[in-house]
Design an enzyme around this catalytic site. Structure first.
Site, short mmCIF file in Angstrom:
data_model
loop_
_atom_site.label_atom_id
_atom_site.label_comp_id
_atom_site.label_asym_id
_atom_site.label_seq_id
_atom_site.Cartn_x
_atom_site.Cartn_y
_atom_site.Cartn_z
N GLU A 293 0.97 -1.18 -0.07
CA GLU A 293 0.10 0.22 0.00
C GLU A 293 0.90 1.08 -0.19
O GLU A 293 1.75 1.61 0.94
CB GLU A 293 -0.84 0.04 1.20
CG GLU A 293 -2.22 0.82 0.97
CD GLU A 293 -2.05 1.84 0.86
OE1 GLU A 293 -2.67 2.77 -0.20
OE2 GLU A 293 -1.12 2.79 1.51
N CYS B 153 4.53 -2.16 -8.39
CA CYS B 153 2.95 -1.86 -7.99
C CYS B 153 3.20 -0.80 -7.00
O CYS B 153 3.11 0.60 -7.53
CB CYS B 153 2.35 -3.12 -7.43
SG CYS B 153 0.35 -2.94 -7.18
N ARG C 94 -3.06 5.80 -8.95
CA ARG C 94 -3.35 4.68 -8.16
C ARG C 94 -4.41 3.82 -8.39
O ARG C 94 -5.76 4.53 -8.89
CB ARG C 94 -3.55 5.10 -6.74
CG ARG C 94 -2.18 5.74 -5.91
CD ARG C 94 -2.54 6.49 -4.75
NE ARG C 94 -2.57 5.41 -3.69
CZ ARG C 94 -3.92 5.05 -3.10
NH1 ARG C 94 -5.01 5.43 -3.59
NH2 ARG C 94 -3.82 4.09 -2.19
N ARG D 266 -5.07 -4.29 -7.72
CA ARG D 266 -5.04 -2.86 -7.28
C ARG D 266 -3.79 -2.32 -7.97
O ARG D 266 -3.35 -1.47 -7.31
CB ARG D 266 -5.34 -2.56 -5.96
CG ARG D 266 -6.55 -3.53 -5.38
CD ARG D 266 -6.40 -2.96 -3.72
NE ARG D 266 -6.30 -1.58 -3.45
CZ ARG D 266 -6.23 -1.01 -2.34
NH1 ARG D 266 -5.66 -1.75 -1.27
NH2 ARG D 266 -6.28 0.28 -2.10
N HIS E 62 2.85 -7.54 -10.29
CA HIS E 62 3.81 -8.12 -8.97
C HIS E 62 4.59 -9.42 -9.53
O HIS E 62 4.27 -10.28 -9.35
CB HIS E 62 2.80 -8.67 -7.88
CG HIS E 62 1.99 -7.62 -7.37
ND1 HIS E 62 2.62 -7.05 -5.87
CD2 HIS E 62 0.95 -6.88 -7.62
CE1 HIS E 62 1.81 -6.24 -5.72
NE2 HIS E 62 0.88 -6.01 -6.38
N GLU F 228 7.03 -10.55 -8.00
CA GLU F 228 7.15 -11.44 -6.82
C GLU F 228 6.32 -12.63 -6.56
O GLU F 228 6.67 -13.29 -5.69
CB GLU F 228 7.59 -10.47 -5.87
CG GLU F 228 6.42 -9.98 -5.00
CD GLU F 228 5.97 -8.65 -5.74
OE1 GLU F 228 5.14 -8.21 -5.47
OE2 GLU F 228 6.48 -8.36 -7.16
#
Length: 233
Positions: free
Chosen positions: A58, A88, A118, A150, A209, A211
């Site tokens: 976040e 991200c 965002r 997101r 992402h 990862e």
């Protein structure tokens, strides 16, 4: 300062988000023997690093925790001379401009000359995966699975004469965005919102992402192209 004379220290900002997943990915790449992986939580930790990964999570929370830890300004100084990869939420922190921020705005490092938004694809339930063709990865004919949760969206690229050129590393292929998404993408490469991975000089930005997959080719790319080769940039 390197832990071992011939090994690069790759820090992972370990304040919030998927930092453990990045560590695991780095430990299984072919270049793992050339690096040491180090969690970064303080300015003293950062000073030991030759490069840094800012994980997904976040972005507002990561920025707040970095500020409380006294890391924001050291991170900005670090970005001027050393490689950073933002995934991200980390991509948001690396951007020059961010839209759709929470009330009170968003602290940024500004390492890459882009504008992002965002949560550009919507909420958690609107997450999706897409097969990405990425020039420069090992076995590049094999698609890389981009995991978008997101995720931010690139709204604009801002080439500058006083900064390294912007290199688009990956784009969303046609038809990869779920029909449930309200965003209507333009055909061809003119719509910046299909850009999902960017390199500018030493820095790498991915809106997805890497990862969260078992495919560590993006981590190998960062180490080989942005860290071990950064002396030539």
């Amino acid at each position: 300062m390197k832990q071992t004379q011939d090994r690069e220290v790759v820090g992972i900002l370990a304040l919030q988000g998927a930092f453990v997943e990045h560590q695991i990915a780095l430990q299984r790449i072919p270049s793992a023997r050339k690096i040491d992986v180090y969690p970064v939580r303080t300015p003293e930790d950062l000073a030991k690093c030759d490069a840094l990964i800012i994980p997904g999570g976040e972005s507002t929370t990561i920025a707040l925790l970095a500020k409380l830890a006294g890391l924001l300004e050291p991170l900005r100084q670090f970005s001027k001379t050393k490689p950073i990869w933002g995934t991200c939420a980390g991509a948001i922190l690396l951007a020059q401009v961010v839209e759709n921020t929470k009330r009170g705005g968003q602290e940024l490092l500004g390492g890459i000359s882009v504008t992002v938004a965002r949560n550009g694809w919507g909420s958690q339930v609107e997450s999706f995966e897409a097969p990405l063709t990425v020039t420069g990865l090992d076995n590049s004919e094999k698609p890389f699975t981009g995991v978008f949760i997101r995720a931010p969206v690139v709204l604009a690229l801002h080439p500058r004469s006083d900064a390294p050129p912007i290199q688009v590393v990956a784009r969303l292929p046609p038809g990869s965005v779920p029909a449930s998404q309200t965003i209507q993408l333009q055909a061809g490469h003119d719509d910046p919102r299909i850009v999902v991975a960017i390199r500018q000089g030493r820095h790498l930005l991915t809106t997805f992402h890497p990862e969260l997959t078992t495919d560590s080719r993006f981590h190998e790319y960062f180490v080989q192209s942005c860290i071990l080769s950064s002396h030539s940039i």
